[in-house]
Write a protein that holds these residues in place. Sequence first.
Motif, PDB file in Angstrom:
ATOM      1  N   ILE A   1       0.835  -1.201   0.000  1.00  0.00           N
ATOM      2  CA  ILE A   1       0.000   0.000   0.000  1.00  0.00           C
ATOM      3  C   ILE A   1       0.872   1.254   0.000  1.00  0.00           C
ATOM      4  O   ILE A   1       0.612   2.203  -0.741  1.00  0.00           O
ATOM      5  CB  ILE A   1      -0.978  -0.020   1.195  1.00  0.00           C
ATOM      6  N   ALA A   2       1.930   1.243   0.806  1.00  0.00           N
ATOM      7  CA  ALA A   2       2.826   2.395   0.859  1.00  0.00           C
ATOM      8  C   ALA A   2       3.495   2.633  -0.495  1.00  0.00           C
ATOM      9  O   ALA A   2       3.625   3.780  -0.937  1.00  0.00           O
ATOM     10  CB  ALA A   2       3.881   2.199   1.951  1.00  0.00           C
ATOM     11  N   VAL A   3       3.881   1.560  -1.166  1.00  0.00           N
ATOM     12  CA  VAL A   3       4.513   1.696  -2.485  1.00  0.00           C
ATOM     13  C   VAL A   3       3.513   2.258  -3.495  1.00  0.00           C
ATOM     14  O   VAL A   3       3.850   3.124  -4.317  1.00  0.00           O
ATOM     15  CB  VAL A   3       5.079   0.336  -2.953  1.00  0.00           C
ATOM     16  N   ILE A   4       2.272   1.788  -3.419  1.00  0.00           N
ATOM     17  CA  ILE A   4       1.239   2.300  -4.322  1.00  0.00           C
ATOM     18  C   ILE A   4       1.003   3.789  -4.078  1.00  0.00           C
ATOM     19  O   ILE A   4       0.906   4.579  -5.022  1.00  0.00           O
ATOM     20  CB  ILE A   4      -0.068   1.502  -4.160  1.00  0.00           C
ATOM     21  N   ILE A   5       0.907   4.174  -2.822  1.00  0.00           N
ATOM     22  CA  ILE A   5       0.715   5.585  -2.493  1.00  0.00           C
ATOM     23  C   ILE A   5       1.878   6.419  -3.028  1.00  0.00           C
ATOM     24  O   ILE A   5       1.666   7.489  -3.614  1.00  0.00           O
ATOM     25  CB  ILE A   5       0.528   5.780  -0.972  1.00  0.00           C
ATOM     26  N   ALA A   6       3.089   5.928  -2.866  1.00  0.00           N
ATOM     27  CA  ALA A   6       4.261   6.640  -3.383  1.00  0.00           C
ATOM     28  C   ALA A   6       4.162   6.781  -4.908  1.00  0.00           C
ATOM     29  O   ALA A   6       4.480   7.834  -5.462  1.00  0.00           O
ATOM     30  CB  ALA A   6       5.541   5.918  -3.002  1.00  0.00           C
ATOM     31  N   GLY A   7       3.696   5.752  -5.578  1.00  0.00           N
ATOM     32  CA  GLY A   7       3.533   5.818  -7.033  1.00  0.00           C
ATOM     33  C   GLY A   7       2.488   6.821  -7.451  1.00  0.00           C
ATOM     34  O   GLY A   7       2.690   7.581  -8.402  1.00  0.00           O
ATOM     35  N   VAL A   8       1.373   6.862  -6.742  1.00  0.00           N
ATOM     36  CA  VAL A   8       0.316   7.818  -7.072  1.00  0.00           C
ATOM     37  C   VAL A   8       0.807   9.246  -6.830  1.00  0.00           C
ATOM     38  O   VAL A   8       0.555  10.143  -7.652  1.00  0.00           O
ATOM     39  CB  VAL A   8      -0.972   7.513  -6.254  1.00  0.00           C
ATOM     40  N   VAL A   9       1.504   9.459  -5.734  1.00  0.00           N
ATOM     41  CA  VAL A   9       2.074  10.777  -5.469  1.00  0.00           C
ATOM     42  C   VAL A   9       3.067  11.145  -6.572  1.00  0.00           C
ATOM     43  O   VAL A   9       3.080  12.279  -7.070  1.00  0.00           O
ATOM     44  CB  VAL A   9       2.730  10.832  -4.072  1.00  0.00           C
ATOM     45  N   GLY A  10       3.886  10.191  -6.978  1.00  0.00           N
ATOM     46  CA  GLY A  10       4.828  10.429  -8.058  1.00  0.00           C
ATOM     47  C   GLY A  10       4.149  10.811  -9.350  1.00  0.00           C
ATOM     48  O   GLY A  10       4.596  11.721 -10.067  1.00  0.00           O
ATOM     49  N   LEU A  11       3.037  10.145  -9.662  1.00  0.00           N
ATOM     50  CA  LEU A  11       2.283  10.511 -10.866  1.00  0.00           C
ATOM     51  C   LEU A  11       1.743  11.941 -10.760  1.00  0.00           C
ATOM     52  O   LEU A  11       1.797  12.705 -11.717  1.00  0.00           O
ATOM     53  CB  LEU A  11       1.112   9.538 -11.079  1.00  0.00           C
ATOM     54  N   GLN A  12       1.251  12.291  -9.590  1.00  0.00           N
ATOM     55  CA  GLN A  12       0.723  13.643  -9.393  1.00  0.00           C
ATOM     56  C   GLN A  12       1.833  14.693  -9.509  1.00  0.00           C
ATOM     57  O   GLN A  12       1.663  15.727 -10.121  1.00  0.00           O
ATOM     58  CB  GLN A  12       0.009  13.747  -8.046  1.00  0.00           C
ATOM     59  N   LEU A  13       2.966  14.390  -8.931  1.00  0.00           N
ATOM     60  CA  LEU A  13       4.081  15.343  -8.962  1.00  0.00           C
ATOM     61  C   LEU A  13       4.663  15.490 -10.365  1.00  0.00           C
ATOM     62  O   LEU A  13       5.323  16.495 -10.662  1.00  0.00           O
ATOM     63  CB  LEU A  13       5.173  14.919  -7.994  1.00  0.00           C
ATOM     64  N   SER A  14       4.403  14.518 -11.214  1.00  0.00           N
ATOM     65  CA  SER A  14       4.918  14.593 -12.584  1.00  0.00           C
ATOM     66  C   SER A  14       4.176  15.640 -13.414  1.00  0.00           C
ATOM     67  O   SER A  14       4.572  15.937 -14.533  1.00  0.00           O
ATOM     68  CB  SER A  14       4.822  13.231 -13.269  1.00  0.00           C
ATOM     69  N   GLY A  15       3.095  16.165 -12.841  1.00  0.00           N
ATOM     70  CA  GLY A  15       2.306  17.178 -13.547  1.00  0.00           C
ATOM     71  C   GLY A  15       1.401  16.566 -14.582  1.00  0.00           C
ATOM     72  O   GLY A  15       0.987  17.237 -15.529  1.00  0.00           O
TER      73      GLY A  15
END
Length: 106
Positions: free
Chosen positions: A90-104
Amino acid sequence: MQWLYLAIAVVFEITVAIAAGKAEGFKNRGWTATTLASGAIGTYFLSRALLTFDVGVGYAIWTSVAGIGITVLGAVLFGQRLDWRKALGIAVIIAGVVGLQLSGAA
């Protein structure tokens, strides 16, 4: 507004998963109807969100957040096991979603 549409789509996707589990292979008509209606409504709101999101990003966020919700609700409502491996996932998934958001991307 696209985030609201995506959030609504996630809620209905979680509902699909829970209802499909209760539908007993589509033998239970009420849960079957809930599964199908929730799927249709969730898909509608996902399609609205994808008017703004990149398709890959929006779909990835939708499935990821819904998967987390289903896993957590399974543990809370149905006594399913939530061990450290699942929590790490779950933590890895959250990190991935945050990464997608930060990518603009949206």
